[in-house]
Write a protein that holds these residues in place. Structure first.
Motif, short mmCIF file in Angstrom:
data_model
loop_
_atom_site.label_atom_id
_atom_site.label_comp_id
_atom_site.label_asym_id
_atom_site.label_seq_id
_atom_site.Cartn_x
_atom_site.Cartn_y
_atom_site.Cartn_z
N ILE A 177 -3.70 63.39 0.61
CA ILE A 177 -4.08 63.25 -0.59
C ILE A 177 -3.42 64.29 -1.57
O ILE A 177 -3.03 64.09 -2.63
CB ILE A 177 -5.58 63.54 -0.78
CG1 ILE A 177 -6.52 62.45 -0.18
CG2 ILE A 177 -6.02 63.95 -2.21
CD1 ILE A 177 -8.18 62.62 -0.09
N SER A 178 -3.21 65.37 -1.06
CA SER A 178 -2.27 66.48 -1.47
C SER A 178 -0.83 65.95 -1.93
O SER A 178 -0.41 66.25 -3.09
CB SER A 178 -2.30 67.73 -0.60
OG SER A 178 -1.42 68.73 -1.21
N HIS A 179 -0.47 65.34 -1.04
CA HIS A 179 1.22 64.52 -1.24
C HIS A 179 1.07 63.75 -2.35
O HIS A 179 1.94 63.53 -3.27
CB HIS A 179 1.64 63.86 0.11
CG HIS A 179 2.92 63.52 -0.08
ND1 HIS A 179 4.07 64.14 -0.19
CD2 HIS A 179 3.41 61.94 -0.25
CE1 HIS A 179 5.00 63.42 -0.19
NE2 HIS A 179 4.69 62.23 -0.35
N GLU A 180 0.02 62.98 -2.40
CA GLU A 180 -0.30 61.72 -3.27
C GLU A 180 -0.47 62.43 -4.92
O GLU A 180 0.17 61.88 -5.74
CB GLU A 180 -1.32 60.86 -2.99
CG GLU A 180 -1.79 59.90 -4.02
CD GLU A 180 -0.73 58.63 -4.25
OE1 GLU A 180 -0.64 58.04 -5.07
OE2 GLU A 180 0.14 58.58 -3.32
N MET A 181 -1.13 63.41 -4.78
CA MET A 181 -1.40 64.12 -6.03
C MET A 181 -0.10 64.77 -6.62
O MET A 181 0.12 64.80 -7.75
CB MET A 181 -2.42 65.13 -5.91
CG MET A 181 -4.05 64.68 -5.65
SD MET A 181 -4.53 63.41 -6.83
CE MET A 181 -4.66 64.22 -8.31
N LYS A 182 0.51 65.45 -5.68
CA LYS A 182 1.98 66.09 -5.89
C LYS A 182 3.11 65.02 -6.41
O LYS A 182 3.78 65.05 -7.30
CB LYS A 182 2.29 66.96 -4.95
CG LYS A 182 3.59 67.49 -5.08
CD LYS A 182 4.18 68.42 -3.91
CE LYS A 182 5.47 69.06 -4.46
NZ LYS A 182 5.69 70.13 -3.19
N ALA A 183 3.03 63.75 -5.70
CA ALA A 183 3.95 62.89 -5.78
C ALA A 183 3.78 62.20 -7.17
O ALA A 183 4.59 61.54 -7.87
CB ALA A 183 4.09 62.03 -4.92
N SER A 184 2.43 62.02 -7.72
CA SER A 184 1.86 61.30 -8.99
C SER A 184 1.86 62.18 -10.22
O SER A 184 1.36 61.67 -10.96
CB SER A 184 0.76 60.58 -8.58
OG SER A 184 0.84 59.87 -7.55
N LYS A 185 2.33 63.35 -9.88
CA LYS A 185 2.15 64.12 -11.32
C LYS A 185 3.02 63.81 -12.62
O LYS A 185 4.01 63.15 -12.23
CB LYS A 185 2.52 65.45 -10.90
CG LYS A 185 3.78 66.21 -10.70
CD LYS A 185 4.14 67.55 -10.59
CE LYS A 185 5.87 67.62 -10.42
NZ LYS A 185 6.02 69.18 -10.32
#
Length: 456
Positions: A246-254
């Motif tokens: 989830i953390s990676h997804e949020m970072k990659a989707s900024k």
């Protein structure tokens, strides 16, 4: 410190190899959970569960010593200390140490020239059982009371308890180094303990309160208590992976903006150093290739797949809670709107069972601690009784009051019983005052119900 204590116990057990039952301290491969309730370097789902469990199990907790005898007064003060430390004791008891226990060890300290009995609250990583009887009674053990580091060396203040076959309790102290060698050390703070040994004849008690986790290690026998997340290593790993995803997804989707250099300020080397409006970490000035048409600002804003990940995490959390024997403590999968107290209680049967087990373990530990206090203070056991009270969070108080009023109207209970229920903290004098006030109102024909007059 955790590693230092672990290595200290290994060294001590090695030195005592031929004198103790080594089987008592064989490592349990199932008791290697990834998370301790005190860990703060990750998203600690276990700590979230523990805090919910503590709040439920200890809500309204009141411990007391009942006695009219003057010599028992110091025991009442020590019982209050247990009340004040109930959260700390219970957290140590179920919160993630491989030895999931808490020991409350009484000791005399000098205060204003007088000897005063106090409690040391000892976590599971500071204890070691070396002998036990067939009735699950500890007959020999070691406790690390304190650790001091000086000149890059650690010194351990150790206390040994030995209960012989005649019920005589012997307590001794010594100072040890990292390798568990008994040494002489100039540590003024420990002078009152070092080289001290005292025997209590006929104590028939190990001399401290043991709060052992009530969690049952399925298909396994353990000498020590086990934490609430016993054998949850696999699902804890999955939870951390899900949180990282989830953390990676949020970072990659900024969201990112790519403005053209033509609207950026440049330094002497042609590097963009700012824009003519606000700049932050989402803005990356670029130079378009010659002949490429486009807007002055390009935008990157992908869809975030948060709901899919959140649903996956919630399912894992439900499994995690189920494996610990609790339900919906840190998730909200069930709608209880409009449910009666009885229906809510039924849905929380697993949580209620754990709360009951924790309270039983606390009661056993509290009585054991107070019995140890009585031995050190020379107070006969038959002079006092232990009492406790907890709040039932599933109780419909209004319905209970209505039931009590019905019993009162039939003469089955006294007005005093109703007042004590509605005002549990009232002293006997306050109860008597309330009864007098209600009786006076009734004598004056005040047109109010007993329920209304309770709040007069």
């Amino acid at each position: 410190m955790k590693n230092a204590l672990h290595n200290f116990w290994i060294a001590l057990l090695t030195k005592l190899n031929n004198k103790i039952n080594q089987a008592l301290n064989i490592a349990d491969p199932n008791n290697t959970s990834l998370i301790n309730a005190g860990d703060g370097d990750k998203i600690n789902f276990f700590a979230m569960v523990i805090k919910k469990v503590l709040n439920r199990a200890l809500m309204g907790a009141e411990f007391d010593v009942i006695s009219d005898s003057a010599p028992v007064e110091p025991l009442k003060e020590l019982c209050q200390n247990l009340n004040e430390n109930a959260y700390r004791i219970t957290a140590n008891m179920i919160g993630g140490n491989p030895h999931s226990e808490c020991w409350v060890v009484p000791a005399f300290v000098s205060k204003n020239g007088n000897q005063k009995l106090t409690h040391s609250i000892i976590s599971g990583d500071r204890i070691c059982i070396t002998e036990m009887r067939d009735n699950d009674t500890i007959s020999e053990c070691f406790v690390v009371l304190n650790v001091i580091e000086r000149r890059d060396k650690k010194y351990f203040l150790c206390r040994k308890h030995n209960l012989d076959d005649n019920g005589n309790l012997t307590i001794s102290y010594f100072v040890a180094d990292n390798e568990a060698n008994e040494i002489e050390a100039n540590i003024p703070e420990w002078d009152s303990f070092i080289n001290q040994e005292i025997t209590y004849q006929g104590a028939n008690h190990i001399g401290f309160g043991r709060y052992k986790s009530p969690v049952i290690p399925l298909n396994n026998e353990t000498i020590y208590g086990v934490p609430l997340n016993y054998s949850c290593q696999f699902i804890e790993q999955k939870l951390q992976e899900a949180a990282n995803l989830i953390s990676h997804e949020m970072k990659a989707s900024k969201k990112m903006l790519f403005p053209d250099y033509s609207i950026a300020k440049e330094d002497g080397r042609g590097n963009a150093i700012g824009l003519q409006y606000a700049i932050d970490g989402y803005i990356y000035p670029i130079k378009k290739k010659a002949g490429v048409d486009g807007s002055l600002i390009d935008e990157y804003c992908p869809n975030v797949r948060y709901s899919e990940y959140a649903s996956y995490l919630e399912n894992l959390l439900c499994q995690y809670q189920a494996q610990m024997g609790v339900r919906d403590l840190i998730t909200h999968t069930e709608n209880t709107n409009g449910a009666t107290a009885t229906e809510i209680k039924s849905k929380n049967a697993d949580n209620l069972a754990l709360e009951t087990s924790i309270r039983k373990a606390l009661r056993k530990g509290n009585i054991m601690t107070l019995e140890a206090d009585s031995i050190y203070l020379g107070i006969p056991r038959d002079l006092w009784e232990y009492d406790e009270d907890f709040k039932d969070i599933y109780e419909d108080e209004q319905q209970t009051l209505n039931n009590l009023m019905s019993l009162y109207n039939t003469g089955a209970i006294e007005l005093e019983d109703i007042i004590k229920y509605w005002f549990p903290t009232y002293s006997d004098e306050q109860v008597a005052e309330k009864i007098a006030r209600i009786n006076e109102a009734k004598a004056n024909d005040v047109n109010k119900s007993i329920e209304d007059m309770l709040n007069m």
